[in-house]
Write an enzyme that holds these catalytic residues in place. Sequence first.
Site, PDB file in Angstrom:
ATOM      1  N   CYS A 307       1.474   3.791  -1.361  1.00  0.00           N
ATOM      2  CA  CYS A 307       1.399   2.618  -2.258  1.00  0.00           C
ATOM      3  C   CYS A 307       1.113   1.415  -1.368  1.00  0.00           C
ATOM      4  CB  CYS A 307       2.711   2.447  -3.016  1.00  0.00           C
ATOM      5  SG  CYS A 307       3.302   3.941  -3.854  1.00  0.00           S
ATOM      6  N   ASN A 312       0.245  -5.018   4.539  1.00  0.00           N
ATOM      7  CA  ASN A 312       0.868  -5.385   5.816  1.00  0.00           C
ATOM      8  C   ASN A 312       1.388  -4.166   6.572  1.00  0.00           C
ATOM      9  OD1 ASN A 312       0.338  -8.086   5.544  1.00  0.00           O
ATOM     10  ND2 ASN A 312       2.361  -8.638   4.809  1.00  0.00           N
ATOM     11  N   LYS A 313       2.057  -3.267   5.854  1.00  0.00           N
ATOM     12  CA  LYS A 313       2.553  -2.058   6.511  1.00  0.00           C
ATOM     13  C   LYS A 313       1.390  -1.144   6.896  1.00  0.00           C
ATOM     14  CE  LYS A 313       6.777  -2.284   3.745  1.00  0.00           C
ATOM     15  NZ  LYS A 313       6.259  -3.349   2.828  1.00  0.00           N
ATOM     16  N   CYS A 468      12.441  -2.628  -0.604  1.00  0.00           N
ATOM     17  CA  CYS A 468      13.033  -3.954  -0.381  1.00  0.00           C
ATOM     18  C   CYS A 468      14.082  -4.198  -1.468  1.00  0.00           C
ATOM     19  CB  CYS A 468      11.979  -5.053  -0.361  1.00  0.00           C
ATOM     20  SG  CYS A 468      10.913  -5.119  -1.815  1.00  0.00           S
TER      21      CYS A 468
END
Length: 537
Positions: A307, A312-313, A468
């Site tokens: 996903c 950023n990841k 998160c």
Amino acid sequence: MPKVKKHTTVIQKHDKKHGKASGTPAVKQNKPKLGVRNPNPKHKDKGKKRAINVNKRPSGAPSSRGIKCSSVIDRQAAYAVERLVEADASKSKGASLKSLTLAPNIVNKRATYAVTCQVLKYLVTLQDVVTRAGAAELLEELGTYTTYVLAYELLLGQGLRGQHGRPGPAEMAVLRMRSQLKGALSDLMREKGAQTPADLIPKGAQFEGTEHPRSARVNTLRMSVQQALGLLAQPPTDWGPQHCKPWHEGSLKVDPLLPDVLLFPPGTDLHDHPLVSHGALILQSRASCMPAHALHPQKGWTIVDCCAAPGNKTTHAAAMLAAAGGGGKVLAYDKDPKRLARLKANVQRAGAGGIIDARLEDFLSLDPSGPEFKKVRGVILDPSCSGSGTVFTRMDHLLPSHHVAGQKQPGQQQQQVEQSAEEEEGGEEGGGQQGDAERIEQLARFQEAALRHALCFPALQRLVYSTCSLHERENEEVVRAVLPEAADKGFELVDPFPGWHRRGLPLYEGCDKLVRTDPYEDGTDGFFVAVFQRKAA
């Protein structure tokens, strides 16, 4: 390295499909006159066409009426407050306080951000004061949020700014009610036993936790950490005066756990920094940088980011793959076209186009046993979640739905997990909590399905599951539900950060290998990381 270009103000177009404008509209004063109908029913020329001016909300903004603030800072703040309050009331996600006040088109970002934060903090007080002052006509004339912003500036802020130092029609309307507004504030403070106006701030908005450092990841596809530190210590003269301040040891630190993450002082504004524009620095929370390090990819690995947007990841994993010796690739999936477009843009800015293959596809629709996935060694699964750990990053604790009694204090991250849906999601007293609990359950079921699916790649060596969220149901309970099947496939939980102090909730054997971060105490977002690794043969 390219110079930073000055931002220009533009009129944003209205997204009719989604019923909202992207970003805060700023109005050019040299714009040709456009015909619009007078929104004030008391005006004599009702129905006639007249020119748009800087006091009117331009096309594309929400439909509230009234004369607008002369100061662009206050006008932008009023727009941001309106968007945020309306989204909070409807429980819709999307634009955050930071995205509305720190976007490229915003003039004087820091001041706009500060005013918006303060108005949200004092929103309940401002509503009460305006009502007590009998300012219904003011609300009609200016609009609700313009009234609140200007009342804040008059009573609690730096005074009414106006344009070029002169108050405009909106400011003059508030000034005419100065005595009534000040009297109403005094009456309210006396009634509540408040010594200062700050005593009137709701409990949920008072506590902001430990100030988080401004973290940024060095994109090692562009430059090394040492190169970045060198440029920050001795900025090139062509960066412009606003970025020529040298950063020295003490004010700028390398994160002790994550060696490619830099920690700047809280409140540091890096949005238009040349290193950010160049893609050498990625604005990313410290916790969000944990998954790629937890994956620890090896040379030649094929990695699946299930996903992936906004990326950023994904770009972090690509950078770590290159640092390990290269030769691999990252297959990045997202099923939403707009999110995928954002992912692709971030991939290009990071210089990761030769490593990342971004695809418009639902990860759950993939067949992990297919021939193109036979070399997949690593997986990052950071699925949709409640986002309850980002309350401070998004500044959601300032929103009305979070102004509830019993707001969690430091050290209480999961002391009352059964009440977490009510406390962290900030449901209004007497309603909304059940809906939040149902939403979290639905998310957890999706997370479980995605994790089971991700464990099916035949050559998989290491999988990182992260959220998160602070909720046990999205974290430890998702891992618990999948553990038996993972064990049957030959996987076990491993500890990605032995030196990290905060662990998973002690609910079952192996939770000491799970990693958590606490937004109240760890200087970053609330986060959860679990690593599944294939047992050695």
